[in-house]
Design a protein around this motif. Structure first.
Motif, mmCIF file in Angstrom:
data_model
loop_
_atom_site.group_PDB
_atom_site.id
_atom_site.type_symbol
_atom_site.label_atom_id
_atom_site.label_comp_id
_atom_site.label_asym_id
_atom_site.label_seq_id
_atom_site.Cartn_x
_atom_site.Cartn_y
_atom_site.Cartn_z
ATOM 1 N N PRO A 19 2.659 14.113 7.057
ATOM 2 C CA PRO A 19 1.822 14.674 6.063
ATOM 3 C C PRO A 19 1.892 13.938 4.714
ATOM 4 O O PRO A 19 1.023 14.173 3.670
ATOM 5 C CB PRO A 19 1.977 16.189 6.238
ATOM 6 N N GLU A 20 3.198 13.982 4.398
ATOM 7 C CA GLU A 20 3.583 13.762 2.785
ATOM 8 C C GLU A 20 2.873 12.199 2.644
ATOM 9 O O GLU A 20 2.781 11.820 1.444
ATOM 10 C CB GLU A 20 4.987 13.656 2.469
ATOM 11 N N ARG A 21 2.871 11.360 3.566
ATOM 12 C CA ARG A 21 2.221 10.094 3.144
ATOM 13 C C ARG A 21 0.475 10.188 2.973
ATOM 14 O O ARG A 21 0.230 9.447 2.137
ATOM 15 C CB ARG A 21 2.262 9.076 4.651
ATOM 16 N N SER A 22 0.278 11.291 3.546
ATOM 17 C CA SER A 22 -1.359 11.403 3.290
ATOM 18 C C SER A 22 -1.308 11.900 1.933
ATOM 19 O O SER A 22 -2.380 11.260 1.198
ATOM 20 C CB SER A 22 -1.592 12.471 4.110
ATOM 21 N N VAL A 23 -0.462 12.557 1.433
ATOM 22 C CA VAL A 23 -0.503 12.982 -0.095
ATOM 23 C C VAL A 23 -0.342 11.730 -1.013
ATOM 24 O O VAL A 23 -1.241 11.540 -2.021
ATOM 25 C CB VAL A 23 0.548 14.032 -0.417
ATOM 26 N N ALA A 24 0.618 10.913 -0.569
ATOM 27 C CA ALA A 24 0.543 9.757 -1.410
ATOM 28 C C ALA A 24 -0.641 8.833 -1.507
ATOM 29 O O ALA A 24 -1.145 8.433 -2.415
ATOM 30 C CB ALA A 24 1.929 8.983 -1.022
ATOM 31 N N LEU A 25 -1.039 8.597 -0.187
ATOM 32 C CA LEU A 25 -2.356 7.614 -0.044
ATOM 33 C C LEU A 25 -3.747 8.417 -0.777
ATOM 34 O O LEU A 25 -4.480 7.347 -0.699
ATOM 35 C CB LEU A 25 -2.213 7.029 1.396
ATOM 36 N N SER A 26 -3.573 9.450 -0.846
ATOM 37 C CA SER A 26 -4.719 10.090 -1.269
ATOM 38 C C SER A 26 -5.327 9.418 -2.887
ATOM 39 O O SER A 26 -6.337 9.850 -3.276
ATOM 40 C CB SER A 26 -4.804 11.612 -1.479
ATOM 41 N N ILE A 27 -4.098 9.115 -3.540
ATOM 42 C CA ILE A 27 -4.678 8.542 -4.899
ATOM 43 C C ILE A 27 -5.074 7.127 -4.923
ATOM 44 O O ILE A 27 -5.208 6.349 -5.866
ATOM 45 C CB ILE A 27 -3.395 8.864 -5.909
ATOM 46 N N CYS A 28 -5.193 6.442 -3.582
ATOM 47 C CA CYS A 28 -5.352 4.954 -3.690
ATOM 48 C C CYS A 28 -6.826 4.645 -3.557
ATOM 49 O O CYS A 28 -7.599 5.664 -2.990
ATOM 50 C CB CYS A 28 -5.171 4.456 -2.277
ATOM 51 N N HIS A 29 -7.214 3.684 -4.240
ATOM 52 C CA HIS A 29 -8.724 3.290 -4.479
ATOM 53 C C HIS A 29 -8.681 1.857 -4.132
ATOM 54 O O HIS A 29 -8.088 1.111 -4.762
ATOM 55 C CB HIS A 29 -9.501 3.466 -5.806
ATOM 56 N N VAL A 30 -9.608 1.294 -3.354
ATOM 57 C CA VAL A 30 -9.559 0.152 -3.035
ATOM 58 C C VAL A 30 -10.981 -0.578 -3.558
ATOM 59 O O VAL A 30 -12.067 -0.319 -3.494
ATOM 60 C CB VAL A 30 -10.059 -0.321 -1.425
ATOM 61 N N VAL A 31 -10.744 -1.605 -4.344
ATOM 62 C CA VAL A 31 -11.802 -1.986 -5.384
ATOM 63 C C VAL A 31 -11.742 -3.468 -5.602
ATOM 64 O O VAL A 31 -10.945 -4.170 -5.289
ATOM 65 C CB VAL A 31 -11.602 -1.589 -6.852
ATOM 66 N N PRO A 32 -12.921 -4.076 -5.819
ATOM 67 C CA PRO A 32 -12.867 -5.583 -5.488
ATOM 68 C C PRO A 32 -12.565 -6.356 -6.865
ATOM 69 O O PRO A 32 -12.546 -7.565 -6.925
ATOM 70 C CB PRO A 32 -14.564 -6.060 -5.439
ATOM 71 N N SER A 33 -12.408 -5.665 -8.122
ATOM 72 C CA SER A 33 -12.013 -6.421 -9.277
ATOM 73 C C SER A 33 -11.367 -5.508 -10.242
ATOM 74 O O SER A 33 -11.525 -4.181 -10.256
ATOM 75 C CB SER A 33 -13.345 -7.017 -9.951
ATOM 76 N N VAL B 166 0.711 -1.168 0.191
ATOM 77 C CA VAL B 166 -0.042 0.058 -0.262
ATOM 78 C C VAL B 166 1.036 1.365 0.010
ATOM 79 O O VAL B 166 0.735 2.177 -0.747
ATOM 80 C CB VAL B 166 -0.999 -0.014 1.319
ATOM 81 N N HIS B 167 1.829 1.429 0.943
ATOM 82 C CA HIS B 167 2.517 2.475 1.168
ATOM 83 C C HIS B 167 3.653 2.815 -0.047
ATOM 84 O O HIS B 167 3.585 3.731 -0.540
ATOM 85 C CB HIS B 167 3.296 2.506 2.533
ATOM 86 N N ASP B 168 4.583 1.811 -0.381
ATOM 87 C CA ASP B 168 5.687 1.867 -1.325
ATOM 88 C C ASP B 168 5.198 2.139 -2.503
ATOM 89 O O ASP B 168 5.780 3.073 -3.299
ATOM 90 C CB ASP B 168 6.539 0.555 -1.071
ATOM 91 N N ILE B 169 4.109 1.422 -3.149
ATOM 92 C CA ILE B 169 3.562 1.590 -4.332
ATOM 93 C C ILE B 169 2.954 2.948 -4.540
ATOM 94 O O ILE B 169 2.838 3.730 -5.519
ATOM 95 C CB ILE B 169 2.650 0.516 -4.769
ATOM 96 N N ALA B 170 2.065 3.459 -3.479
ATOM 97 C CA ALA B 170 1.586 4.708 -3.431
ATOM 98 C C ALA B 170 2.523 5.759 -3.562
ATOM 99 O O ALA B 170 2.360 6.788 -4.242
ATOM 100 C CB ALA B 170 0.595 4.950 -2.076
#
Lengths: 192, 192
Positions: free
Chosen positions: B75-89, B30-34
């Motif tokens: 705070p910079e982690r928040s910026v990275a993780l803001s582009i994450c979306h969790v989806v089922p497929s 989650v973190h590294d790839i974000a």
């Protein structure tokens, strides 16, 4: 080509405020960076921490994957971790590499921000230097290498710039990208 | 330039024997790839798992870092993780991107071994395709993407070759290198 190795420093490194600290070893730093180092044919991967209990812990992790149940289940992990050495200091890594290569290695530091007043090497220039002597690439955990480590290094690699103003790669990603820029296949770059 | 996004698939992916499995989500994926995706200015990072309990877990991790104590501390982690979306497929990721970009994205698969009988795109060719339409880069956990996912993809990226016969990068390293080859700064490559 003289050997190239990599050292991941857990001390002395900076924290968010710039203070010098010792970070804890992250399990995935052992695995991911060993796999990247092995893929790009490095001679060794030094895990550097002055904390003896951490060195004992890493040795136990390495033993599981090199000789234990992990090696039987995932043999290619054993191949990657075979290049790992756990050492108490950067000086110990340099001494180990010197005794193996017969010559003291030149050090190359990396980081998100280049130090002021130092010229930086792009990959082709860095490769030319690496052809001259054994080389040790230094990466810092936490918020990066201590200023003194950078000041004492022989060379500074150009920082990785992405495609955005945001620039907070994990050390695992920074190692992978740095090795690919230095040693990746000719197809992607046409200059090796 | 149309948007480019990345999807990390936990199903369907291959295990060591080639059987199709569902992997567990790894926190550092989650973190590294974000962080890598944000550094290379991707529009979104889709974490794909059909297991609802895993999606709930990732959403809780994201909430900690986007809005909770983690966001205040880093705070910079928040910026990275803001582009994450969790989806089922994968289909859900494609549908989300289509509704945001107004056009169904083209898919690009990656992997250590290119599928037989398919031509592969080197970075300059891939960038030319990405200029034409929204793009979604697909990465597999476990031992890689399912054959059907690869077969149905619009494009196949050339595999990363390192400098050794060993080629077992972590998915975190593979993502970082792929994004750098596609979108890294001109200085390292001279062709962007």
């Amino acid at each position: 080509m003289p050997p190239v190795a990599l050292a991941l420093l857990h001390h002395p490194v900076r924290d968010r405020s710039g203070a010098l600290i010792t970070t804890a070893v992250t399990n995935l730093d052992v695995h991911d960076i060993a796999r990247s180092a092995r893929t790009y044919d490095l001679a060794a991967y030094y895990l550097v921490t002055p904390i003896e209990a951490q060195r004992v812990l890493i040795e136990r992790i390495l033993s599981h994957w090199r000789d234990g149940a992990g090696a039987r289940r995932v043999p290619e992990r054993s191949v990657a971790l075979s290049i790992c050495h756990v050492v108490p200091s950067l000086e110990a890594a340099l001494a180990h590499m010197q005794s193996a290569a017969g010559q003291r290695p030149h050090t190359f530091v990396t980081g998100a921000r280049p130090p002021e007043g130092r010229s930086v090497l792009e990959p082709p220039e860095a490769r030319a230097r690496m052809a001259e002597a054994p080389s040790l690439l230094l990466f810092g955990t936490g918020h990066g290498l201590a200023p003194q480590t950078v000041a004492e290094a022989d060379h500074v690699l150009a920082p990785i710039r992405g495609a955005a103003s945001y620039n907070h790669l994990s050390v695992r990603a920074a190692v992978a990208i740095t090795l690919d820029r230095l040693f990746g296949d000719a197809g992607a770059r046409g200059e090796l």
